[in-house]
Structures are given as C-alpha cells and as structure tokens.
Design a protein around this motif. Structure first.
Motif, mmCIF file in Angstrom:
data_model
loop_
_atom_site.group_PDB
_atom_site.id
_atom_site.type_symbol
_atom_site.label_atom_id
_atom_site.label_comp_id
_atom_site.label_asym_id
_atom_site.label_seq_id
_atom_site.Cartn_x
_atom_site.Cartn_y
_atom_site.Cartn_z
ATOM 1 N N THR A 51 0.824 -1.205 0.000
ATOM 2 C CA THR A 51 0.000 0.000 0.000
ATOM 3 C C THR A 51 0.859 1.256 0.000
ATOM 4 O OG1 THR A 51 -1.766 -1.154 1.201
ATOM 5 C CG2 THR A 51 -1.817 1.246 1.219
ATOM 6 N N VAL A 52 1.908 1.264 0.843
ATOM 7 C CA VAL A 52 2.782 2.433 0.928
ATOM 8 C C VAL A 52 3.484 2.693 -0.403
ATOM 9 C CG1 VAL A 52 4.888 3.318 2.012
ATOM 10 C CG2 VAL A 52 3.108 2.283 3.415
ATOM 11 N N ILE A 53 3.973 1.639 -1.041
ATOM 12 C CA ILE A 53 4.619 1.799 -2.345
ATOM 13 C C ILE A 53 3.593 2.223 -3.393
ATOM 14 C CG2 ILE A 53 5.788 0.569 -4.213
ATOM 15 C CD1 ILE A 53 7.282 -1.018 -2.111
ATOM 16 N N GLY A 54 2.382 1.670 -3.306
ATOM 17 C CA GLY A 54 1.348 1.991 -4.282
ATOM 18 C C GLY A 54 0.945 3.453 -4.279
ATOM 19 N N MET A 117 12.653 -7.233 5.422
ATOM 20 C CA MET A 117 14.095 -7.167 5.210
ATOM 21 C C MET A 117 14.520 -7.725 3.856
ATOM 22 S SD MET A 117 15.284 -5.629 7.745
ATOM 23 C CE MET A 117 14.701 -5.097 9.353
ATOM 24 N N ASN A 118 13.567 -7.793 2.920
ATOM 25 C CA ASN A 118 13.867 -8.317 1.591
ATOM 26 C C ASN A 118 13.659 -7.203 0.555
ATOM 27 O OD1 ASN A 118 14.216 -9.697 -0.764
ATOM 28 N ND2 ASN A 118 12.413 -11.010 -0.530
ATOM 29 N N PRO A 119 14.707 -6.452 0.218
ATOM 30 C CA PRO A 119 14.525 -5.324 -0.711
ATOM 31 C C PRO A 119 14.044 -5.757 -2.089
ATOM 32 C CG PRO A 119 16.860 -5.758 -0.328
ATOM 33 C CD PRO A 119 16.100 -6.579 0.667
ATOM 34 N N LYS A 120 14.312 -7.011 -2.477
ATOM 35 C CA LYS A 120 13.839 -7.458 -3.791
ATOM 36 C C LYS A 120 12.320 -7.470 -3.855
ATOM 37 C CE LYS A 120 17.881 -10.103 -5.238
ATOM 38 N NZ LYS A 120 18.387 -11.382 -5.774
ATOM 39 N N ALA A 121 11.678 -7.721 -2.716
ATOM 40 C CA ALA A 121 10.213 -7.669 -2.689
ATOM 41 C C ALA A 121 9.728 -6.266 -3.011
ATOM 42 C CB ALA A 121 9.703 -8.109 -1.320
ATOM 43 N N TYR A 122 10.439 -5.251 -2.554
ATOM 44 C CA TYR A 122 10.062 -3.863 -2.820
ATOM 45 C C TYR A 122 10.127 -3.573 -4.320
ATOM 46 C CZ TYR A 122 10.718 -3.027 2.223
ATOM 47 O OH TYR A 122 10.625 -3.063 3.597
ATOM 48 N N TYR A 123 11.155 -4.087 -4.979
ATOM 49 C CA TYR A 123 11.293 -3.871 -6.415
ATOM 50 C C TYR A 123 10.168 -4.570 -7.186
ATOM 51 C CZ TYR A 123 15.904 -1.769 -5.832
ATOM 52 O OH TYR A 123 16.938 -0.939 -5.476
ATOM 53 N N ILE A 124 9.833 -5.806 -6.789
ATOM 54 C CA ILE A 124 8.759 -6.535 -7.456
ATOM 55 C C ILE A 124 7.440 -5.770 -7.327
ATOM 56 C CG2 ILE A 124 7.326 -8.625 -7.328
ATOM 57 C CD1 ILE A 124 9.911 -10.145 -6.562
ATOM 58 N N ILE A 125 7.172 -5.251 -6.137
ATOM 59 C CA ILE A 125 5.930 -4.502 -5.904
ATOM 60 C C ILE A 125 5.919 -3.238 -6.764
ATOM 61 C CG2 ILE A 125 4.628 -3.193 -4.182
ATOM 62 C CD1 ILE A 125 5.731 -5.272 -2.098
ATOM 63 N N ALA A 126 7.064 -2.540 -6.818
ATOM 64 C CA ALA A 126 7.137 -1.317 -7.625
ATOM 65 C C ALA A 126 6.890 -1.617 -9.098
ATOM 66 C CB ALA A 126 8.499 -0.644 -7.436
ATOM 67 N N VAL A 127 7.489 -2.704 -9.610
ATOM 68 C CA VAL A 127 7.276 -3.095 -11.006
ATOM 69 C C VAL A 127 5.812 -3.430 -11.246
ATOM 70 C CG1 VAL A 127 7.783 -4.878 -12.719
ATOM 71 C CG2 VAL A 127 9.644 -3.854 -11.391
ATOM 72 N N MET A 128 5.189 -4.121 -10.303
ATOM 73 C CA MET A 128 3.772 -4.469 -10.439
ATOM 74 C C MET A 128 2.923 -3.205 -10.598
ATOM 75 S SD MET A 128 1.299 -6.437 -7.707
ATOM 76 C CE MET A 128 1.536 -5.134 -6.459
ATOM 77 N N PHE A 129 3.171 -2.200 -9.774
ATOM 78 C CA PHE A 129 2.378 -0.976 -9.869
ATOM 79 C C PHE A 129 2.676 -0.214 -11.156
ATOM 80 C CE2 PHE A 129 1.691 -1.287 -5.176
ATOM 81 C CZ PHE A 129 0.306 -1.247 -5.223
ATOM 82 N N MET A 130 3.923 -0.251 -11.618
ATOM 83 C CA MET A 130 4.240 0.405 -12.878
ATOM 84 C C MET A 130 3.498 -0.236 -14.043
ATOM 85 S SD MET A 130 8.261 1.529 -12.726
ATOM 86 C CE MET A 130 8.929 -0.009 -12.088
ATOM 87 N N THR A 142 -8.498 3.578 -4.074
ATOM 88 C CA THR A 142 -9.251 2.350 -4.360
ATOM 89 C C THR A 142 -8.466 1.423 -5.271
ATOM 90 O OG1 THR A 142 -11.352 3.523 -4.110
ATOM 91 C CG2 THR A 142 -11.399 1.425 -5.305
ATOM 92 N N ALA A 143 -7.891 1.973 -6.333
ATOM 93 C CA ALA A 143 -7.108 1.157 -7.263
ATOM 94 C C ALA A 143 -5.905 0.540 -6.567
ATOM 95 C CB ALA A 143 -6.665 2.000 -8.457
ATOM 96 N N VAL A 144 -5.237 1.351 -5.746
ATOM 97 C CA VAL A 144 -4.073 0.850 -5.007
ATOM 98 C C VAL A 144 -4.478 -0.285 -4.073
ATOM 99 C CG1 VAL A 144 -2.345 1.432 -3.258
ATOM 100 C CG2 VAL A 144 -2.765 2.991 -5.162
ATOM 101 N N LEU A 145 -5.574 -0.115 -3.360
ATOM 102 C CA LEU A 145 -6.014 -1.133 -2.402
ATOM 103 C C LEU A 145 -6.460 -2.412 -3.097
ATOM 104 C CD1 LEU A 145 -7.933 1.035 0.227
ATOM 105 C CD2 LEU A 145 -5.718 -0.109 0.503
ATOM 106 N N VAL A 146 -7.101 -2.297 -4.258
ATOM 107 C CA VAL A 146 -7.526 -3.493 -4.998
ATOM 108 C C VAL A 146 -6.304 -4.295 -5.439
ATOM 109 C CG1 VAL A 146 -8.584 -4.314 -7.139
ATOM 110 C CG2 VAL A 146 -9.753 -2.601 -5.749
ATOM 111 N N ILE A 147 -5.326 -3.610 -6.033
ATOM 112 C CA ILE A 147 -4.113 -4.303 -6.484
ATOM 113 C C ILE A 147 -3.377 -4.894 -5.287
ATOM 114 C CG2 ILE A 147 -1.843 -3.962 -7.543
ATOM 115 C CD1 ILE A 147 -3.143 -1.859 -9.350
ATOM 116 N N THR A 148 -3.298 -4.156 -4.194
ATOM 117 C CA THR A 148 -2.630 -4.632 -2.987
ATOM 118 C C THR A 148 -3.317 -5.873 -2.438
ATOM 119 O OG1 THR A 148 -1.857 -2.426 -2.398
ATOM 120 C CG2 THR A 148 -2.006 -4.034 -0.611
ATOM 121 N N ALA A 149 -4.646 -5.868 -2.389
ATOM 122 C CA ALA A 149 -5.399 -7.015 -1.865
ATOM 123 C C ALA A 149 -5.199 -8.246 -2.735
ATOM 124 C CB ALA A 149 -6.879 -6.665 -1.769
ATOM 125 N N VAL A 150 -5.254 -8.066 -4.055
ATOM 126 C CA VAL A 150 -5.053 -9.202 -4.969
ATOM 127 C C VAL A 150 -3.649 -9.766 -4.803
ATOM 128 C CG1 VAL A 150 -4.884 -9.875 -7.398
ATOM 129 C CG2 VAL A 150 -6.768 -8.422 -6.638
#
Length: 203
Positions: A51-54, A117-130, A142-150
């Motif tokens: 959510t924070v990254i989104g 503590m896994n920075p690679k997860a942050y990159y994957i999440i950022a790519v997903m939102f891009m 709403t869009a951010v929360l839907v993608i986050t929930a899925v």
C-alpha cells in the motif's frame, strides 16, 4: 486488468522462491498450524508495504541503494539464524535424550521480518504498480487497495499450498531418521534463501 494481474502474479507466487521455501520448511517440520502466525506476519507486512509503495511514498527506498544493502544484510542474517534453528532441531532428533533443546517457535514477527528485510520484494511490488496502475490512477486509493489485496491474497494462497506440500512430504517419510533429514533439507533451503536475499550486497 484483474485477470492480467493474476496472470502476472501466478508464476511469481507459485514458482520456487524465498517465501515459498520459508513456509514449505515450516509446514514440513512443524505442520500447517505452526505456519499461521508467520503467514499472518508476512502478509500483514506485505499489505502495508504494498500500500505504501502503491501510493508513492515508499518508492524512495528504491533510490537509496545503501539502505537496500542494509536490509539485505539484516534479512539474510536473520534467515540464516532461522536455518540454524532447523539444523539444531535435526541434531536434537538424533540424540537419545529428553534434554534436547525445544524447536524454535516461528511467529508473527518472524514472518514480517522475512518480508520487511527483503529489498527485492520492494522492487517486485514497484514493477507491479508500474505495470498495472495507470499514471492517472496513482492517487486513487481504491485502485491501489484493490491491487494490494489481490497481490497479498494471491501470495497467501501460494504459500499455503507450499506449506501443505512441505507437510505432505514430511508425511510420506515418518521415520525419525527421515524427519531428521527433512529438517536438514529445509535448513539447506533456508540457507539458499539467505544467499538469495544477500545477493544485492554484491551488485
């Protein structure tokens, strides 16, 4: 968009990876019920971080490689410590004594730390939102929360499947010797996770 998102996430969630290995190890050696606290911690952390990254405020972490390296180092050492607990449990099973150390309990914060503590997860999440959050919707909660929930629920389902798979493997091999070697197997898997998390340190 949701169908495309699920297609994008399926191989990431269900193919072998650090999170899958972590929960398969717990499921195999301690049972599905023992994974519940760690699953809760991991996925509460996943939901918050995603959510924070989104909403854009968490992307700054990707611009600070030193901070990412610190996360990699701490996360890798933490998973290494968890692997050692599996090795100790395996050795205890080979000892004919009731004084063997009890198996380390893996709880809510263990699961949360593996994600945080896994920075690679942050990159994957950022790519997903891009890929799946239109620029015009970047401020749309709403869009951010839907993608986050899925994303979170898809990961949760995958990790439950892997935990059940680990438990099924342990059920096939019920002798004490087999259980001991299963502990060693998943300790080795966690060592691999630790190495995977440490990879950004050498980039």
């Amino acid at each position: 968009m949701l169908i495309a998102l699920l297609v994008f996430l399926f191989p990431l969630a269900y193919s072998p990876g650090p999170g899958n290995a972590f929960f398969a190890a717990i499921g195999a050696t301690r049972g599905l019920r023992a994974t519940v606290p760690a699953l809760a911690g991991y996925h509460v952390a996943t939901f918050v971080v995603t959510t924070v990254i989104g909403i854009g405020t968490g992307v700054a972490i990707l611009e600070h490689p030193v901070f990412a390296k610190v996360l990699s180092a701490v996360g890798s050492l933490y998973v290494l410590w968890l692997a050692v607990t599996f090795i100790r449990a395996a050795r205890a099973k080979g000892e004919d004594t009731t004084d063997a150390a009890p198996m380390q309990r893996i709880g809510f914060w263990d699961g949360a730390i593996v994600l945080l503590m896994n920075p690679k997860a942050y990159y994957i999440i950022a790519v997903m939102f891009m890929q799946f959050l239109a620029p015009s919707a970047s401020g749309n909660a709403t869009a951010v929360l839907v993608i986050t929930a899925v994303f979170t629920l898809n990961n949760l389902a995958a990790f439950i499947v892997w935990a059940l798979g680990g438990r099924a493997l342990a059920t096939l091999f019920r002798s004490e010797l087999a259980k001991r070697w299963i502990d060693y197997l998943f300790a080795s898997t966690l060592l691999g996770v630790a190495v995977w998390m440490a990879a950004p340190l050498f980039n």
